[in-house]
Each structure stands twice: as C-alpha cells, then as structure tokens.
Scaffold this motif. Structure first.
Motif, mmCIF file in Angstrom:
data_model
loop_
_atom_site.group_PDB
_atom_site.id
_atom_site.type_symbol
_atom_site.label_atom_id
_atom_site.label_comp_id
_atom_site.label_asym_id
_atom_site.label_seq_id
_atom_site.Cartn_x
_atom_site.Cartn_y
_atom_site.Cartn_z
ATOM 1 N N ASP A 79 0.832 -1.212 0.000
ATOM 2 C CA ASP A 79 0.000 0.000 0.000
ATOM 3 C C ASP A 79 0.867 1.262 0.000
ATOM 4 N N LEU A 80 1.920 1.247 0.817
ATOM 5 C CA LEU A 80 2.794 2.437 0.861
ATOM 6 C C LEU A 80 3.470 2.653 -0.490
ATOM 7 N N GLU A 81 3.888 1.549 -1.097
ATOM 8 C CA GLU A 81 4.560 1.644 -2.396
ATOM 9 C C GLU A 81 3.590 2.198 -3.440
ATOM 10 N N TRP A 82 2.370 1.687 -3.414
ATOM 11 C CA TRP A 82 1.354 2.158 -4.359
ATOM 12 C C TRP A 82 1.053 3.641 -4.145
ATOM 13 N N LEU A 83 0.986 4.045 -2.870
ATOM 14 C CA LEU A 83 0.719 5.459 -2.575
ATOM 15 C C LEU A 83 1.877 6.352 -3.010
ATOM 16 N N GLU A 89 15.015 5.206 4.950
ATOM 17 C CA GLU A 89 15.784 4.182 5.661
ATOM 18 C C GLU A 89 14.845 3.032 5.974
ATOM 19 N N ALA A 90 15.396 1.804 5.960
ATOM 20 C CA ALA A 90 14.608 0.584 6.109
ATOM 21 C C ALA A 90 13.670 0.481 4.894
ATOM 22 N N SER A 91 14.239 0.005 3.799
ATOM 23 C CA SER A 91 13.509 -0.040 2.530
ATOM 24 C C SER A 91 12.490 -1.179 2.524
ATOM 25 N N PHE A 92 11.584 -1.112 1.575
ATOM 26 C CA PHE A 92 10.623 -2.219 1.415
ATOM 27 C C PHE A 92 11.387 -3.520 1.172
ATOM 28 N N ALA A 284 -4.111 6.950 -6.019
ATOM 29 C CA ALA A 284 -3.344 7.298 -4.820
ATOM 30 C C ALA A 284 -3.466 8.794 -4.538
ATOM 31 N N ALA A 285 -3.328 9.607 -5.560
ATOM 32 C CA ALA A 285 -3.371 11.065 -5.360
ATOM 33 C C ALA A 285 -4.739 11.516 -4.847
ATOM 34 N N ALA A 306 2.043 11.757 -3.800
ATOM 35 C CA ALA A 306 2.859 11.645 -2.581
ATOM 36 C C ALA A 306 4.067 12.576 -2.632
ATOM 37 N N ASP A 307 4.637 12.798 -3.823
ATOM 38 C CA ASP A 307 5.846 13.634 -3.851
ATOM 39 C C ASP A 307 5.533 15.129 -3.730
ATOM 40 N N ALA A 308 4.253 15.464 -3.523
ATOM 41 C CA ALA A 308 3.903 16.887 -3.349
ATOM 42 C C ALA A 308 3.368 17.169 -1.939
ATOM 43 N N VAL A 309 3.419 16.198 -1.029
ATOM 44 C CA VAL A 309 2.805 16.441 0.290
ATOM 45 C C VAL A 309 3.558 17.490 1.116
#
Ligand code: GLU
Length: 314
Positions: A79-83, A89-92, A284-285, A306-309
């Motif tokens: 879900d986080l990846e999709w969002l 740090e601590a990658s999927f 997601a957006a 997500a890259d605009a939050v």
C-alpha cells in the motif's frame, strides 16, 4: 470531522525543527489493513520530513504477536509503495528479504538488553496482576481511560519465576514537553498509568517499551503521530531517560480522523481500508487529497501525489 483544532504551522516547524538531517519514522502495527487514518499519519510524516529536511524511517511495530499478521505487513508495504510513500531508511526490500531490526518481532535482543539496563538500576519487578486484579483495587475506569497501576507487586515482591511480566518503577514527577502542534504539555505518569509494563505474562514486549528502545537505537529525533498517543508521551520520556537517552525527541501529535458521530476510525471496522478504496477505483493522489482535506490540511479536496505532500506544510 477532526479531533482538535490546533493547526500545524510551517513557521513554527521551521523554527523548532533541526535545520536538516533529522530523522522521523512511520511505525504502523500490522494488525489490519492501512486505512485513511494511517494515511493522515503518512502525510504528516513524509510531508513534514520533505518540507523541513528530515529523513523517514519505516518501522513495523508487530510487538503484539497475538494480533499482528505477516500478511498485513506485506499489504502495508504494498500500500505504501502504491501510494508513493517510500522510506529513506529501512527499505521495502529490507522487510521483504527477511529479518530486520526495523521489525519489532526481530528485535527482541535489543529489548532484553534494555531490560537488563533497567534491572541494573533496581527499577524492574515481576508483576502477577491481571487487569481484573488492578480494577479490583482502583475501581472501574471510564470508557477510554486507563487504570493506574497501584503498585501492588512493587510493595509485595513476587518471585522472579512467578511470571514473565515485568514492570518498571517510575518516579512520581511532572513531565513537560512542548508539542510541535499542541504547545506546552504536562503529564504525571505515576498518577496516570503507574509503573509501566514492559513485558507481559506471555513474554511479549509492550508497545510502550519497544517504541522507546527503538526510537533511541534508531536515532529518531522527531516523533510524528496521532493525538491518541499523546497520553503515552510522558511515560515514554521517563523510560527514555532511564535508558540513558540524553536528548529527548521532539513530538508532534496530529489530528485524528473521526466519524461524524465521534468514533475513531479503526482497522476493526475496516470502513476506510485503502485497499478497498483503491479497488473501488480511487487513485493514490485522490486518496491523499481526501485524507489531507479530512485532516484539515486542505480546504477543498484535490488530488495530491505523494511527492507533493511537502506543500501542505511549507
Ligand atoms: N504503532 C503505533 C500505531 O500503529 C504507532 C506508535 C507511535 O507512533 O509511537 O498506532
């Protein structure tokens, strides 16, 4: 509807947060699917980190082995990846590859070492009290309130092998901190919760202990989480100090999403699971925009990738 009206202000964050290179974390418990409430937390964590030079660490808080499930962890990573919320740090990949200290069930040794440290201070004692035993002493507590542990097993010590449960004796003092959204706070854990349970009778480490040990070991400088955890902060500051933490983290407790009738969103109710909303066709957006609007970060909902939050806080 939201739970309280204080606002997060960019100028205050800019003044109070370190200039750059600080670390915060997203730390869900995999007891169900992520819902809009988690999304509000992710928006604050990534948004504030991206706007003010922080880094985001992912931690899976599966300390409650009776309720957490690996399939929920797999789902939350997806879900986080999709969002589009990617940890710095601590990658999927680290979680998908197997054991990692960023997953609490893999980190028992660190909690055991921390317990030894508190034992050396003479602060730890076995506790055989059940919740019912505690309620018999303190009487009933209002719904949503926690019973304050009356210190029964501290006053009448139990043999070490009578139970795996351990409590830590906290001094009676007023703990103060300046929340980045709610302002100056005062808590008195000795009256609020009493001595803190750090391991339960099944040998499971508790949330209160795991979170302090991890935030310290993982160098978390800024804790950004929902207001439902505000009352835990005083005891966590005391535990951190006993464990030798020199500089406490900063805290920001953000608003929670609630139903119009005031009920908290919950995984149990599964009413706003991101998976279902996604299956229903939401992008997601769109979901990020909806969560941001419901949390009072946007006046009118609009799609936000997500890259605009960061723009919601800067
Ligand atoms: N694991 C906790 C939760 O999912 C968050 C803990 C924290 O941020 O301190 O509610």
């Amino acid at each position: 509807m939201t739970s309280s009206h204080a606002r997060v202000t960019g100028t205050l964050l800019e003044r109070r947060l370190p200039a750059s290179g600080w670390r915060t974390r997203f730390a869900p418990a995999p007891t169900g699917f992520l819902h809009l409430g988690h999304l509000v937390n992710a928006i604050h964590v990534w948004g504030i980190a991206r706007a003010f030079g922080g880094r985001v660490l992912l931690r899976v808080e599966d300390h409650d082995l009776t309720r957490c499930k690996p399939e929920y962890e797999a789902a939350l990573l997806d879900d986080l990846e999709w969002l589009g919320f990617l940890p710095d740090e601590a990658s999927f990949a680290e979680f998908r590859a197997g054991a990692t200290p960023h997953r609490q069930s893999d980190n028992s040794d660190a909690y055991a070492r921390a317990l030894v440290r508190l034992e050396a201070l003479g602060r730890v004692y076995p506790c055989t009290c059940s919740r019912r035993d505690v309620l018999q002493v303190v009487g009933t507590v209002a719904p949503g309130e926690e019973p304050c542990y009356p210190g029964t097993c501290r006053r009448t010590p139990r043999p070490a092998d009578s139970t795996r449960a351990r409590r830590v004796h906290l001094d009676d003092e007023v703990v103060t901190f300046d929340d980045l959204r709610l302002g100056p706070q005062q808590q008195r854990p000795a009256l609020q919760c009493g001595d803190v349970l750090v391991r339960d009778r099944f040998g499971h480490w508790t949330y209160q202990f795991g979170v302090v040990v991890d935030d310290m070991a993982q160098g978390v400088d800024v804790v950004i989480r929902g207001e439902d955890l505000l009352s835990s902060t005083g005891r966590q500051l005391l535990l951190g100090r006993l464990l030798g933490r020199q500089a406490p983290p900063l805290f920001l407790h953000h608003t929670l999403l609630v139903h119009p009738d005031g009920r908290k969103l919950s995984k149990a109710a599964a009413d706003t699971s991101l998976r279902e909303l996604r299956a229903g066709g939401a992008t997601a957006a769109q979901l990020i925009g909806e969560a941001a609007q419901r949390a009072g970060l946007l006046a009118v909902p609009r799609a936000i990738p997500a890259d605009a939050v960061a723009d919601l806080f800067a």
